[in-house]
Design a protein around this motif. Structure first.
Motif, PDB file in Angstrom:
ATOM      1  N   UNK A 159       0.807  -1.222   0.000  1.00 19.13           N
ATOM      2  CA  UNK A 159       0.000   0.000   0.000  1.00 19.13           C
ATOM      3  C   UNK A 159       0.839   1.271   0.000  1.00 19.13           C
ATOM      4  N   UNK A 160       2.086   1.184  -0.452  1.00 20.19           N
ATOM      5  CA  UNK A 160       2.899   2.376  -0.573  1.00 20.19           C
ATOM      6  C   UNK A 160       3.585   2.780   0.721  1.00 20.19           C
ATOM      7  N   UNK A 161       4.058   4.020   0.734  1.00 23.01           N
ATOM      8  CA  UNK A 161       4.866   4.513   1.842  1.00 23.01           C
ATOM      9  C   UNK A 161       4.065   4.748   3.123  1.00 23.01           C
ATOM     10  N   UNK A 162       2.767   5.056   2.971  1.00 20.33           N
ATOM     11  CA  UNK A 162       1.933   5.355   4.131  1.00 20.33           C
ATOM     12  C   UNK A 162       0.707   4.450   4.121  1.00 20.33           C
ATOM     13  N   UNK A 163       0.884   3.174   4.403  1.00 25.52           N
ATOM     14  CA  UNK A 163      -0.269   2.276   4.378  1.00 25.52           C
ATOM     15  C   UNK A 163      -1.277   2.641   5.464  1.00 25.52           C
ATOM     16  N   UNK A 164      -2.547   2.745   5.106  1.00 27.46           N
ATOM     17  CA  UNK A 164      -3.556   3.022   6.134  1.00 27.46           C
ATOM     18  C   UNK A 164      -3.724   1.819   7.043  1.00 27.46           C
ATOM     19  N   UNK A 165      -4.361   2.025   8.162  1.00 27.53           N
ATOM     20  CA  UNK A 165      -4.627   0.899   9.052  1.00 27.53           C
ATOM     21  C   UNK A 165      -5.529  -0.093   8.336  1.00 27.53           C
ATOM     22  N   UNK A 166      -5.150  -1.358   8.380  1.00 27.96           N
ATOM     23  CA  UNK A 166      -5.870  -2.361   7.613  1.00 27.96           C
ATOM     24  C   UNK A 166      -7.172  -2.781   8.276  1.00 27.96           C
ATOM     25  N   UNK A 167      -8.163  -3.080   7.440  1.00 29.10           N
ATOM     26  CA  UNK A 167      -9.431  -3.613   7.950  1.00 29.10           C
ATOM     27  C   UNK A 167      -9.251  -5.050   8.423  1.00 29.10           C
ATOM     28  N   UNK A 168      -8.387  -5.786   7.743  1.00 27.69           N
ATOM     29  CA  UNK A 168      -8.110  -7.171   8.104  1.00 27.69           C
ATOM     30  C   UNK A 168      -6.742  -7.210   8.773  1.00 27.69           C
ATOM     31  N   UNK A 169      -6.714  -7.612  10.025  1.00 28.72           N
ATOM     32  CA  UNK A 169      -5.472  -7.611  10.798  1.00 28.72           C
ATOM     33  C   UNK A 169      -5.035  -9.047  11.056  1.00 28.72           C
ATOM     34  N   UNK A 170      -3.842  -9.183  11.618  1.00 31.93           N
ATOM     35  CA  UNK A 170      -3.335 -10.524  11.924  1.00 31.93           C
ATOM     36  C   UNK A 170      -4.208 -11.182  12.981  1.00 31.93           C
ATOM     37  N   UNK A 171      -4.329 -12.491  12.866  1.00 31.35           N
ATOM     38  CA  UNK A 171      -5.193 -13.272  13.745  1.00 31.35           C
ATOM     39  C   UNK A 171      -4.680 -14.705  13.730  1.00 31.35           C
ATOM     40  N   UNK A 172      -5.218 -15.584  14.563  1.00 33.36           N
ATOM     41  CA  UNK A 172      -4.806 -16.986  14.470  1.00 33.36           C
ATOM     42  C   UNK A 172      -4.955 -17.515  13.049  1.00 33.36           C
ATOM     43  N   UNK A 175      11.924   3.665   3.881  1.00 34.70           N
ATOM     44  CA  UNK A 175      11.561   4.093   5.224  1.00 34.70           C
ATOM     45  C   UNK A 175      10.588   5.276   5.116  1.00 34.70           C
ATOM     46  N   UNK A 176       9.575   5.278   5.947  1.00 38.83           N
ATOM     47  CA  UNK A 176       8.601   6.360   5.949  1.00 38.83           C
ATOM     48  C   UNK A 176       8.341   6.766   7.385  1.00 38.83           C
ATOM     49  N   UNK A 177       7.591   7.865   7.606  1.00 38.72           N
ATOM     50  CA  UNK A 177       7.274   8.255   8.983  1.00 38.72           C
ATOM     51  C   UNK A 177       6.525   7.175   9.764  1.00 38.72           C
ATOM     52  N   UNK A 178       5.856   6.266   9.059  1.00 37.69           N
ATOM     53  CA  UNK A 178       5.136   5.190   9.735  1.00 37.69           C
ATOM     54  C   UNK A 178       6.038   4.010  10.087  1.00 37.69           C
TER      55      UNK A 178
END
Length: 258
Positions: free
Chosen positions: A155-168, A179-182
Protein backbone atom coordinates in the motif's frame (compact mmCIF):
# COMPACT_ATOMS: atom_id res chain seq x y z
CA UNK A 1 -24.27 -61.06 -7.14
CA UNK A 2 -20.79 -62.08 -8.24
CA UNK A 3 -18.53 -63.05 -5.40
CA UNK A 4 -15.59 -60.85 -4.48
CA UNK A 5 -12.18 -62.14 -5.63
CA UNK A 6 -10.79 -61.51 -2.11
CA UNK A 7 -12.68 -64.26 -0.27
CA UNK A 8 -9.90 -66.84 0.06
CA UNK A 9 -8.45 -67.03 3.56
CA UNK A 10 -4.90 -65.82 4.12
CA UNK A 11 -2.26 -68.57 4.19
CA UNK A 12 -1.85 -68.32 7.96
CA UNK A 13 -5.57 -68.81 8.51
CA UNK A 14 -5.78 -71.74 6.09
CA UNK A 15 -2.82 -73.46 7.68
CA UNK A 16 -4.31 -73.15 11.14
CA UNK A 17 -7.75 -74.25 10.03
CA UNK A 18 -9.34 -70.95 11.14
CA UNK A 19 -12.76 -70.06 9.74
CA UNK A 20 -13.00 -67.53 6.90
CA UNK A 21 -16.28 -66.19 8.27
CA UNK A 22 -14.69 -63.29 10.20
CA UNK A 23 -12.94 -62.12 7.02
CA UNK A 24 -16.17 -62.27 5.00
CA UNK A 25 -17.98 -60.37 7.74
CA UNK A 26 -15.23 -57.70 7.73
CA UNK A 27 -15.62 -57.25 3.96
CA UNK A 28 -19.42 -56.91 4.21
CA UNK A 29 -19.09 -54.31 6.97
CA UNK A 30 -16.91 -52.09 4.76
CA UNK A 31 -13.75 -52.14 6.86
CA UNK A 32 -11.56 -53.09 3.89
CA UNK A 33 -9.19 -55.96 3.32
CA UNK A 34 -6.71 -57.33 5.75
CA UNK A 35 -3.21 -56.33 4.77
CA UNK A 36 -0.21 -58.61 4.45
CA UNK A 37 1.29 -59.99 7.61
CA UNK A 38 4.98 -59.35 8.36
CA UNK A 39 7.17 -60.03 11.37
CA UNK A 40 7.35 -57.16 13.85
CA UNK A 41 10.33 -54.83 13.63
CA UNK A 42 12.03 -54.46 16.97
CA UNK A 43 14.98 -52.45 18.21
CA UNK A 44 17.06 -52.81 21.30
CA UNK A 45 17.38 -49.87 23.68
CA UNK A 46 20.95 -49.31 22.49
CA UNK A 47 19.79 -49.05 18.88
CA UNK A 48 17.22 -46.31 19.56
CA UNK A 49 19.89 -43.62 19.48
CA UNK A 50 20.64 -44.49 15.84
CA UNK A 51 17.16 -43.40 14.74
CA UNK A 52 16.77 -39.92 13.29
CA UNK A 53 14.17 -38.09 11.21
CA UNK A 54 15.32 -35.48 8.66
CA UNK A 55 12.64 -32.95 9.63
CA UNK A 56 13.46 -29.25 9.72
CA UNK A 57 11.41 -26.15 10.45
CA UNK A 58 7.92 -25.90 9.01
CA UNK A 59 7.08 -22.99 6.73
CA UNK A 60 8.17 -21.09 3.64
CA UNK A 61 11.76 -21.39 2.46
CA UNK A 62 12.73 -17.74 2.01
CA UNK A 63 16.27 -18.50 0.88
CA UNK A 64 19.59 -19.67 2.27
CA UNK A 65 21.52 -18.27 5.21
CA UNK A 66 25.22 -17.44 5.47
CA UNK A 67 26.02 -21.12 6.02
CA UNK A 68 24.13 -22.17 2.90
CA UNK A 69 21.34 -23.78 4.93
CA UNK A 70 17.65 -23.25 4.07
CA UNK A 71 16.10 -20.33 5.94
CA UNK A 72 12.47 -21.06 6.76
CA UNK A 73 9.80 -18.54 7.68
CA UNK A 74 6.82 -19.96 9.59
CA UNK A 75 3.94 -18.03 8.05
CA UNK A 76 1.07 -20.34 9.01
CA UNK A 77 0.75 -19.92 12.78
CA UNK A 78 -1.95 -20.46 15.39
CA UNK A 79 -1.18 -16.99 16.80
CA UNK A 80 -1.26 -13.53 15.16
CA UNK A 81 1.94 -12.78 13.26
CA UNK A 82 2.90 -9.43 11.72
CA UNK A 83 5.80 -9.11 9.27
CA UNK A 84 7.29 -5.88 7.95
CA UNK A 85 9.51 -5.92 4.87
CA UNK A 86 11.39 -2.75 3.97
CA UNK A 87 12.38 -3.83 0.52
CA UNK A 88 11.30 -4.64 -2.99
CA UNK A 89 8.22 -6.04 -4.67
CA UNK A 90 10.24 -8.89 -6.21
CA UNK A 91 11.00 -10.49 -2.85
CA UNK A 92 7.42 -9.98 -1.68
CA UNK A 93 6.05 -11.74 -4.74
CA UNK A 94 8.44 -14.66 -4.32
CA UNK A 95 7.21 -15.03 -0.73
CA UNK A 96 3.62 -14.90 -1.97
CA UNK A 97 4.25 -17.66 -4.50
CA UNK A 98 5.96 -19.87 -1.95
CA UNK A 99 3.30 -19.28 0.71
CA UNK A 100 0.63 -20.29 -1.79
CA UNK A 101 2.65 -23.41 -2.60
CA UNK A 102 2.40 -24.45 1.08
CA UNK A 103 -1.40 -24.35 0.85
CA UNK A 104 -2.02 -20.89 2.28
CA UNK A 105 -4.49 -18.56 0.64
CA UNK A 106 -2.93 -15.21 -0.23
CA UNK A 107 -4.91 -11.96 -0.19
CA UNK A 108 -3.09 -8.96 -1.66
CA UNK A 109 -4.14 -5.42 -0.73
CA UNK A 110 -2.57 -3.09 -3.25
CA UNK A 111 -2.88 0.15 -5.13
CA UNK A 112 -1.06 -1.32 -8.15
CA UNK A 113 -3.02 -4.45 -9.11
CA UNK A 114 -1.41 -4.58 -12.56
CA UNK A 115 1.92 -5.46 -10.91
CA UNK A 116 0.29 -8.53 -9.35
CA UNK A 117 -1.67 -9.77 -12.36
CA UNK A 118 0.87 -12.32 -13.59
CA UNK A 119 1.43 -13.66 -10.08
CA UNK A 120 -2.30 -14.17 -9.55
CA UNK A 121 -2.52 -15.91 -12.90
CA UNK A 122 0.35 -18.23 -11.97
CA UNK A 123 -1.14 -19.14 -8.59
CA UNK A 124 -4.77 -19.23 -9.65
CA UNK A 125 -7.39 -16.85 -8.34
CA UNK A 126 -10.40 -17.54 -6.18
CA UNK A 127 -10.85 -18.64 -2.61
CA UNK A 128 -8.28 -21.44 -2.94
CA UNK A 129 -5.47 -19.37 -4.44
CA UNK A 130 -4.65 -15.67 -4.56
CA UNK A 131 -6.95 -12.67 -4.64
CA UNK A 132 -6.18 -8.98 -5.19
CA UNK A 133 -8.13 -6.18 -3.49
CA UNK A 134 -8.10 -2.40 -3.56
CA UNK A 135 -6.60 -0.61 -0.57
CA UNK A 136 -9.03 -0.77 2.32
CA UNK A 137 -11.28 -3.32 0.58
CA UNK A 138 -9.99 -6.66 1.87
CA UNK A 139 -12.97 -8.72 3.10
CA UNK A 140 -12.82 -11.09 6.09
CA UNK A 141 -10.80 -14.13 5.06
CA UNK A 142 -12.13 -16.81 7.41
CA UNK A 143 -8.70 -18.19 8.21
CA UNK A 144 -8.46 -21.50 10.05
CA UNK A 145 -5.98 -24.28 10.76
CA UNK A 146 -7.11 -26.04 7.57
CA UNK A 147 -7.21 -22.83 5.53
CA UNK A 148 -4.41 -20.48 6.66
CA UNK A 149 -4.16 -17.04 5.08
CA UNK A 150 -1.34 -14.61 4.30
CA UNK A 151 -2.47 -11.03 3.81
CA UNK A 152 0.04 -8.92 1.89
CA UNK A 153 -0.29 -5.15 2.21
CA UNK A 154 1.39 -3.44 -0.75
CA UNK A 155 0.00 0.00 0.00
CA UNK A 156 2.90 2.38 -0.57
CA UNK A 157 4.87 4.51 1.84
CA UNK A 158 1.93 5.36 4.13
CA UNK A 159 -0.27 2.28 4.38
CA UNK A 160 -3.56 3.02 6.13
CA UNK A 161 -4.63 0.90 9.05
CA UNK A 162 -5.87 -2.36 7.61
CA UNK A 163 -9.43 -3.61 7.95
CA UNK A 164 -8.11 -7.17 8.10
CA UNK A 165 -5.47 -7.61 10.80
CA UNK A 166 -3.33 -10.52 11.92
CA UNK A 167 -5.19 -13.27 13.75
CA UNK A 168 -4.81 -16.99 14.47
CA UNK A 169 -3.81 -18.67 11.18
CA UNK A 170 -3.78 -15.27 9.45
CA UNK A 171 -0.42 -13.54 9.09
CA UNK A 172 -0.01 -10.05 7.67
CA UNK A 173 3.03 -8.92 5.67
CA UNK A 174 3.36 -5.17 5.11
CA UNK A 175 5.70 -3.96 2.35
CA UNK A 176 7.39 -0.59 2.61
CA UNK A 177 9.53 0.30 -0.43
CA UNK A 178 11.49 2.79 1.69
CA UNK A 179 11.56 4.09 5.22
CA UNK A 180 8.60 6.36 5.95
CA UNK A 181 7.27 8.26 8.98
CA UNK A 182 5.14 5.19 9.74
CA UNK A 183 8.09 2.81 9.68
CA UNK A 184 9.15 3.14 13.36
CA UNK A 185 5.66 2.23 14.58
CA UNK A 186 5.36 -0.66 12.14
CA UNK A 187 8.79 -1.98 13.12
CA UNK A 188 7.88 -1.96 16.81
CA UNK A 189 4.59 -3.75 16.15
CA UNK A 190 6.01 -6.43 13.86
CA UNK A 191 7.14 -9.79 15.16
CA UNK A 192 9.57 -10.07 12.24
CA UNK A 193 11.27 -7.27 10.29
CA UNK A 194 13.06 -7.76 6.98
CA UNK A 195 15.37 -5.06 5.62
CA UNK A 196 16.89 -4.95 2.17
CA UNK A 197 19.28 -2.36 0.74
CA UNK A 198 18.52 1.13 2.05
CA UNK A 199 20.31 4.49 2.09
CA UNK A 200 22.88 5.30 4.81
CA UNK A 201 20.48 7.69 6.52
CA UNK A 202 17.73 5.08 6.53
CA UNK A 203 20.09 2.45 7.90
CA UNK A 204 20.94 4.66 10.89
CA UNK A 205 17.25 5.12 11.70
CA UNK A 206 16.58 1.39 11.33
CA UNK A 207 19.48 0.65 13.65
CA UNK A 208 18.13 3.07 16.23
CA UNK A 209 14.61 1.60 16.21
CA UNK A 210 15.58 -2.07 16.09
CA UNK A 211 18.69 -1.90 18.28
CA UNK A 212 20.99 -3.31 15.60
CA UNK A 213 24.72 -3.17 16.31
CA UNK A 214 26.54 -0.49 14.33
CA UNK A 215 28.33 -2.97 12.08
CA UNK A 216 24.96 -4.49 11.18
CA UNK A 217 23.11 -1.33 10.21
CA UNK A 218 26.12 0.18 8.46
CA UNK A 219 26.15 -2.88 6.18
CA UNK A 220 22.55 -2.36 5.02
CA UNK A 221 23.40 0.11 2.19
CA UNK A 222 25.76 -2.49 0.70
CA UNK A 223 23.38 -5.45 0.53
CA UNK A 224 23.14 -7.18 -2.84
CA UNK A 225 19.91 -7.70 -4.72
CA UNK A 226 17.97 -10.59 -3.20
CA UNK A 227 19.61 -10.29 0.23
CA UNK A 228 17.44 -9.52 3.26
CA UNK A 229 18.38 -9.06 6.91
CA UNK A 230 15.55 -10.69 8.89
CA UNK A 231 15.31 -9.55 12.51
CA UNK A 232 13.35 -10.66 15.54
CA UNK A 233 13.72 -9.52 19.13
CA UNK A 234 16.34 -12.21 19.77
CA UNK A 235 17.79 -13.20 16.41
CA UNK A 236 19.16 -11.77 13.18
CA UNK A 237 19.88 -13.59 9.97
CA UNK A 238 21.05 -12.60 6.50
CA UNK A 239 19.18 -14.53 3.83
CA UNK A 240 19.78 -14.75 0.10
CA UNK A 241 16.58 -15.42 -1.85
CA UNK A 242 17.39 -17.39 -4.97
CA UNK A 243 14.57 -17.87 -7.48
CA UNK A 244 13.65 -21.23 -8.90
CA UNK A 245 13.55 -21.58 -12.68
CA UNK A 246 9.79 -21.05 -12.63
CA UNK A 247 10.06 -17.97 -10.40
CA UNK A 248 12.84 -16.49 -12.54
CA UNK A 249 10.76 -17.04 -15.67
CA UNK A 250 7.80 -15.30 -14.09
CA UNK A 251 9.43 -12.50 -12.09
CA UNK A 252 12.92 -12.16 -13.55
CA UNK A 253 16.16 -11.85 -11.63
CA UNK A 254 16.32 -10.60 -8.01
CA UNK A 255 16.09 -6.82 -7.74
CA UNK A 256 15.63 -4.23 -5.06
CA UNK A 257 13.91 -1.62 -7.24
CA UNK A 258 10.70 -2.07 -9.22
Amino acid sequence: MASTPFTAPPPAAAASGQSVAPLRERLRAGFGLLGPRHPRHTLSVAELDTLSLPVGDDGVVVGVNAEGQPAVLGVNRPTPFDILLIGGLWTTQVLALRAAATGARVAVETGRPAHWAQVVQAVGGGQSGMTVHDVGRVPPQGASATAPVLVIRDCGMRPPRGRVVSAPWQSVLTLLPYLSPLAPRLMRQARLVGVQRVSPDESVEIGRVTGLPRREYEALPTLADGVTLWCTERDRQYVMTQPTDVEAGLLGAPRRMD
